[in-house]
Design an enzyme around this catalytic site. Structure first.
Site, PDB file in Angstrom:
ATOM      1  N   SER B  71      16.357   8.138  22.111  1.00 40.19           N
ATOM      2  CA  SER B  71      15.697   6.871  21.773  1.00 40.19           C
ATOM      3  C   SER B  71      16.536   5.930  20.920  1.00 40.19           C
ATOM      4  O   SER B  71      16.165   4.773  20.745  1.00 40.19           O
ATOM      5  CB  SER B  71      14.377   7.155  21.044  1.00 40.19           C
ATOM      6  OG  SER B  71      13.464   7.764  21.912  1.00 40.19           O
ATOM      7  N   LYS B  74      17.220   2.673  22.450  1.00 35.34           N
ATOM      8  CA  LYS B  74      16.189   1.659  22.724  1.00 35.34           C
ATOM      9  C   LYS B  74      16.487   0.268  22.146  1.00 35.34           C
ATOM     10  O   LYS B  74      16.371  -0.729  22.870  1.00 35.34           O
ATOM     11  CB  LYS B  74      14.820   2.170  22.250  1.00 35.34           C
ATOM     12  CG  LYS B  74      14.270   3.291  23.152  1.00 35.34           C
ATOM     13  CD  LYS B  74      13.004   3.904  22.561  1.00 35.34           C
ATOM     14  CE  LYS B  74      12.425   4.988  23.473  1.00 35.34           C
ATOM     15  NZ  LYS B  74      11.320   5.736  22.819  1.00 35.34           N
ATOM     16  N   TYR B 196      16.225   4.277  32.589  1.00 37.20           N
ATOM     17  CA  TYR B 196      15.767   4.744  31.278  1.00 37.20           C
ATOM     18  C   TYR B 196      16.195   6.188  31.028  1.00 37.20           C
ATOM     19  O   TYR B 196      16.705   6.529  29.964  1.00 37.20           O
ATOM     20  CB  TYR B 196      14.245   4.591  31.176  1.00 37.20           C
ATOM     21  CG  TYR B 196      13.685   5.197  29.914  1.00 37.20           C
ATOM     22  CD1 TYR B 196      13.917   4.582  28.678  1.00 37.20           C
ATOM     23  CD2 TYR B 196      12.957   6.390  29.941  1.00 37.20           C
ATOM     24  CE1 TYR B 196      13.439   5.145  27.502  1.00 37.20           C
ATOM     25  CE2 TYR B 196      12.473   6.949  28.769  1.00 37.20           C
ATOM     26  CZ  TYR B 196      12.709   6.333  27.565  1.00 37.20           C
ATOM     27  OH  TYR B 196      12.243   6.894  26.402  1.00 37.20           O
ATOM     28  N   TYR B 248       9.046   5.656  14.682  1.00 36.68           N
ATOM     29  CA  TYR B 248       7.744   6.112  15.157  1.00 36.68           C
ATOM     30  C   TYR B 248       6.678   5.881  14.075  1.00 36.68           C
ATOM     31  O   TYR B 248       6.732   4.850  13.389  1.00 36.68           O
ATOM     32  CB  TYR B 248       7.806   7.596  15.576  1.00 36.68           C
ATOM     33  CG  TYR B 248       8.892   7.860  16.598  1.00 36.68           C
ATOM     34  CD1 TYR B 248       8.833   7.297  17.876  1.00 36.68           C
ATOM     35  CD2 TYR B 248       9.976   8.664  16.290  1.00 36.68           C
ATOM     36  CE1 TYR B 248       9.825   7.540  18.814  1.00 36.68           C
ATOM     37  CE2 TYR B 248      10.970   8.918  17.231  1.00 36.68           C
ATOM     38  CZ  TYR B 248      10.879   8.354  18.497  1.00 36.68           C
ATOM     39  OH  TYR B 248      11.851   8.589  19.413  1.00 36.68           O
ATOM     40  N   VAL B 266      15.297  11.936  19.702  1.00 32.65           N
ATOM     41  CA  VAL B 266      14.983  13.370  19.675  1.00 32.65           C
ATOM     42  C   VAL B 266      16.223  14.234  19.880  1.00 32.65           C
ATOM     43  O   VAL B 266      16.171  15.447  19.707  1.00 32.65           O
ATOM     44  CB  VAL B 266      13.904  13.769  20.713  1.00 32.65           C
ATOM     45  CG1 VAL B 266      12.560  13.153  20.356  1.00 32.65           C
ATOM     46  CG2 VAL B 266      14.328  13.396  22.126  1.00 32.65           C
TER      47      VAL B 266
END
Lengths: 614, 614
Positions: B71, B74, B196, B248, B266
């Site tokens: 992530s 992103k 992705y 998050y 992660v």
């Protein structure tokens, strides 16, 4: 065509005037109606106020119109809770996560019942419950005093608004009982609810909001009154929560579009804070669907874009931290050295390196300095702090690390012109025991340079050394004279001795003689325009001072003070005039030597000006 | 006791080493297991890397161990989407609000189906769908090229991780179809999903992460390669979303406790950005219950606290923007004036005020300058930019406002030493038409001062004026000489004429004569150490230059150039030596006058040094 200055506003005022005119046309949104008193507000009120951290206020429109602070009180009461309980206790009771939910959601953490953050009603009521005080009146006074300190004037409560909030606050009362249920509030929730209703009913104007924001921007000290409203350590958590949760479920968009910690209230107020710089207050009671002042949001977006206030705008690396860098080979103290010492320093100079620093020292601005020191070969490092504004904890920690490194290498660290209280306390606490002796504080850069020279020349201290008398013939003034002429000159000179510390020439006295140093050292000292004084030069045996007596006949422009026991000759101006007539060749040689010396001084000063103007 | 410098790390390296040792003991958390390939990772890998915006990298531990970016990709792919589509189109497809939900929540906006933000999977898939390119391969190349530009080296994909993600990504596939359902993704969602999955499988190491973060801190330009990875205007939205949504449902706590825009993955990576200053990368694959690297969170909290990196820490107001402030009454250009002009400037000087500025000009740092100008009475304001690092858009806007005010008042605004391209473009676009003629740009402060003097003396321009020849007897050099002596001196002088612009004395030439200006003006010019040159003084009729020839007999230390048509006398050093023997009284008077002049120069330079050293 031209106008008087008084009729012409500052460009900042002119900008705010334009902004106010432009956004007056935006009439979207509705005033809050959830309590009857709020619904009575005139919907078109509109004020914008900017306040700087040094107390300058620019205002336009309804800047002095009173309204209720409502949720804008929340970060401030959270600050009180932090002061009264400490971070750990408060963080246990109230979370710090945005909810993603609308402004009136209850948003308790599943399981614990902890309100997700103090900017929603549940968290604000929990914060009100944490205000210290043995009675309800004492707790209310605590809140009113704190809010008043932020505003810089005594604030009071709009009783009608309070009663309206209290009588219709069923949802908030439900929240209070939920908090009681989870043990977030101990005992009867009613006192905390009463305090919460009152804090929301505090009467402010738009100027108050801007100054409250400026107090946050100013680290908790009100820019105008100088009063501390909250301990500085709590500014960061207050602003953090305003950043992530201050604008309800518009908070993410607000960071994205405006980029200033902020808080809105249903009374129509918004505060926004640019840390270290500015506070903004906007008042306009028409609210958008998220409960934020519609004009307030629009105006803040515009101000942020126009004035470049977004806090994530990459700050340009300010001016380089190293303002000047040189070794003792090229720059020396004002103490004039003998030719032999000069040669020694030419050879040893690279061993001592000077970094003149500027700006604020933080980790990132200090890092290039540390890198340069580590890459260099000098055994003595001088860091000059004259133009350093502030040294933060991260930079102090790295300086302590540098001192440890110097200790391991047998090097020295000289800190010059560190202002009292700025660095000493922070650094002292961080220095490893073995690093303490390698750090030397010097009050002036010149003193630091001289400290390095002494160290390089391995001379413990010049002061008090026994003067050696230089024969007159060996002085520069006598260069080119025959032995006879030296004798003739000596007959015209007056010999005098002065104790260390004595004032030999005083500024303002008539300039009636020149002096030739036979033994010892003197310093030429001038007063600085801004107060204090400055050593222009330190002279030793064979050098001349007070030359202007021969030409100007006016007053002394500087003090000359004996640094050691001093032995000197003086030649009175009237005697020199006679010499010109009676022994012209002697006078010509003296004038030639003085002109030669003056010419060298001009060369040195010219180079110094060029270096300083950089 | 002392060690060689090479064995002794920089204090920053020493600090990171300590940190790594200390946090190696923290073994809380578990590696991600939601795809089989991730579960194979060695759980104890641990690296910390700091990278500065000028490309210095400090690393410790497993800084070069490869892992999948996950992530952390992103915000970068969101940046690509912004570049390829513009803000409006992207903001329409993807929101910017934190969710308050756990990391694997779907979080679409009720009604529109718009993902709440691009840091959750739904928003990231929507961002991947916005990457430009006509084929899947082209879009993948676009993403890989951009990520590689951020890292400063070619990155590739971990094929095993990609296949594992693709084969088990049922939840993400469901999200893709939800996005298709709401029309956020056009057509088949599979290509966007494929992109992705691949972007998450890009292989990086901890050093890459730190440099990617440093590239964001550096406004989008890689610190080492100098390559631009993303347009600077998109840094602000990327960092904004990292601030509010990057960690998050720990994002609020992260802002509260760390205070740096950040993103975790992660795979065990975290990046954190201190805009304008630093990038941080941490790698440790054990994750906490929120999906963030457990050691990564702990290390970043500690680094932020130790080094004072929280972005809401009140930045101390840097050094005052106004470095020096004076009027033309006290400071003049290097052009020497006649006594009459000097008296005129004494009287008119307060009409022109100079502000020497320093640091970065933003709205808040410029505000006190504007306030001082508005409060002052000067008709000419000089702002000197020599020590200004950067002028942002907000400051340029306010300067344009100041120019408008000057135009309304009939005042003048002189901007001195503005670096090319720094201010001109921004300001020109903002200047009102009537303000354009009141702004004058001057390349040197000295030129700006002279511009003010001319204006105050109402002299349009000195250059090209017809020289008036001053009789020799009226020159300062001849002060105290009898008419006969003047005649005797004149017989020894050589007369010469020079055109405007001619070089009369050249640096390095033998210094064999002194010059006396009879008509016109000359400038004494030296080269500066850092390149360029500087006017030391401008002299007019009656003044002397090249005096050192009489005493040193060495080389010329400066150029002297004719500013106008020039008429001058010269006296050769050898002739002067003869004069000393044959006409000692004449020689004594000349030497006296030269010493007097040198003494004045020393006084002026001493004052200048004192003022510059402040």
């Amino acid at each position: 065509m031209s106008l008087p200055p008084s009729a012409t506003p500052s460009p900042i005022q002119a900008y705010l005037d334009t902004l106010h005119r432009e956004f007056s046309g935006l009439t979207a949104g509705e005033v809050a109606t959830y309590i009857p008193e709020l619904a009575k507000v005139a919907p078109d009120g509109f004020g914008i106020v900017l306040a700087t951290v040094d107390g300058q206020v620019y205002e336009v429109g309804d800047a002095r119109h009173a309204f209720s602070i409502q949720s804008v009180s929340k970060p401030f009461v959270y600050g009180i809770a932090l002061e009264d309980n400490g971070r750990a206790r408060v963080e246990q009771a109230i979370g710090m996560e945005p909810t993603g939910d609308p402004f009136n959601a209850i948003s308790l953490e599943p399981g614990t019942g902890r309100p997700l953050n103090p900017m929603i009603n549940a968290g604000a009521i929990a914060a009100a419950a944490l205000v210290a005080g043995t009675t309800e009146a004492a707790r209310l006074a605590r809140v009113l005093d704190a809010l008043s300190a932020f505003a810089g004037r005594p604030l009071d409560i709009d009783q009608a608004i309070f009663e309206s909030e209290r009588d219709t606050g069923h949802r908030n009362r439900a929240i209070g009982h939920m908090l009681r249920n989870y043990g977030i509030v101990d005992g009867d929730p009613e006192p905390a609810l009463g305090l919460y209703f009152r804090q929301c009913a505090v009467r402010v104007d738009c100027r108050d909001l801007a100054l409250m924001a400026a107090t946050l921007a100013n680290g908790g000290v009100h820019p105008a009154t100088g009063q501390r409203a909250v301990r500085s350590e709590f500014i960061e958590p207050m602003l953090s929560l305003m950043t992530t949760c201050g604008m309800y479920d518009y908070s993410g968009s607000w960071v994205y579009n405006v980029g200033l910690p902020a808080k809105s209230g249903v009374g129509g107020g918004i505060i926004a804070v640019l840390p270290g710089q500015l506070g903004i207050g906007v008042y306009s009671p028409r609210l958008d669907e998220r409960g934020n002042s519609a004009r307030g949001v629009a105006v803040c977006r515009r101000i942020s874009a126009d004035l470049g206030l977004h806090f994530l705008q990459p700050p340009r690396p300010s001016v380089a931290t190293v303002r000047a860098r040189y070794t003792l080979q090229s720059v020396r103290s004002k103490r004039r050295r003998t030719a032999a010492e000069g040669r020694q320093l030419d050879a040893l100079g690279p061993q001592a390196e000077v970094f003149e620093l500027q700006g604020d020292l933080r980790f990132a601005t200090l890092e290039p300095v540390l890198r340069a020191v580590v890459a260099g070969a000098a055994q003595i490092t001088v860091l000059d702090f004259k133009r350093v504004g502030h040294v933060d904890g991260g930079a102090a920690r790295m300086l302590a690390g540098l001192a440890s490194r110097c200790a391991a290498l047998g090097h020295q660290l000289v800190l010059s012109r560190v202002r009292r209280g700025e660095l000493l306390a922070g650094l002292d606490a961080m220095l490893a025991p073995q690093a303490i002796p390698v750090v030397s504080f010097q009050p002036a850069l010149d003193a630091a340079l001289e400290w390095c020279e002494r160290r390089l020349l391995a001379r413990p201290a010049d002061r008090g050394a026994l003067p050696v008398v230089l024969p007159l013939a060996d002085s520069r003034l006598c260069r080119g004279l025959t032995a006879d002429e030296v004798g003739q000159l000596q007959a015209q000179l007056h010999r005098s001795q002065h104790e260390s510390g004595a004032l030999i020439v005083q500024r303002g006295d008539p300039a009636d003689a020149i002096y030739l140093l036979a033994a010892g050292e003197v310093s030429v000292i001038v007063d600085l325009p801004g107060g204090g004084h400055k050593r222009l030069s330190t002279l030793s045996a064979g050098m001349v001072f007070g030359e202007s007596a021969l030409i100007a006949g006016g007053q002394r422009s500087a003090d000359v003070r004996a640094d050691t026991a001093v032995d000197c000759w003086s030649l009175r101006a009237e005697v020199f005039e006679r010499l010109k007539l009676e022994q012209p060749r002697l006078a010509i040689t003296l004038l030639h030597n003085l002109l030669s010396s003056a010419s060298e001084t001009i060369g040195r000063l010219t180079a110094e000006v060029a270096a300083l103007e950089g």
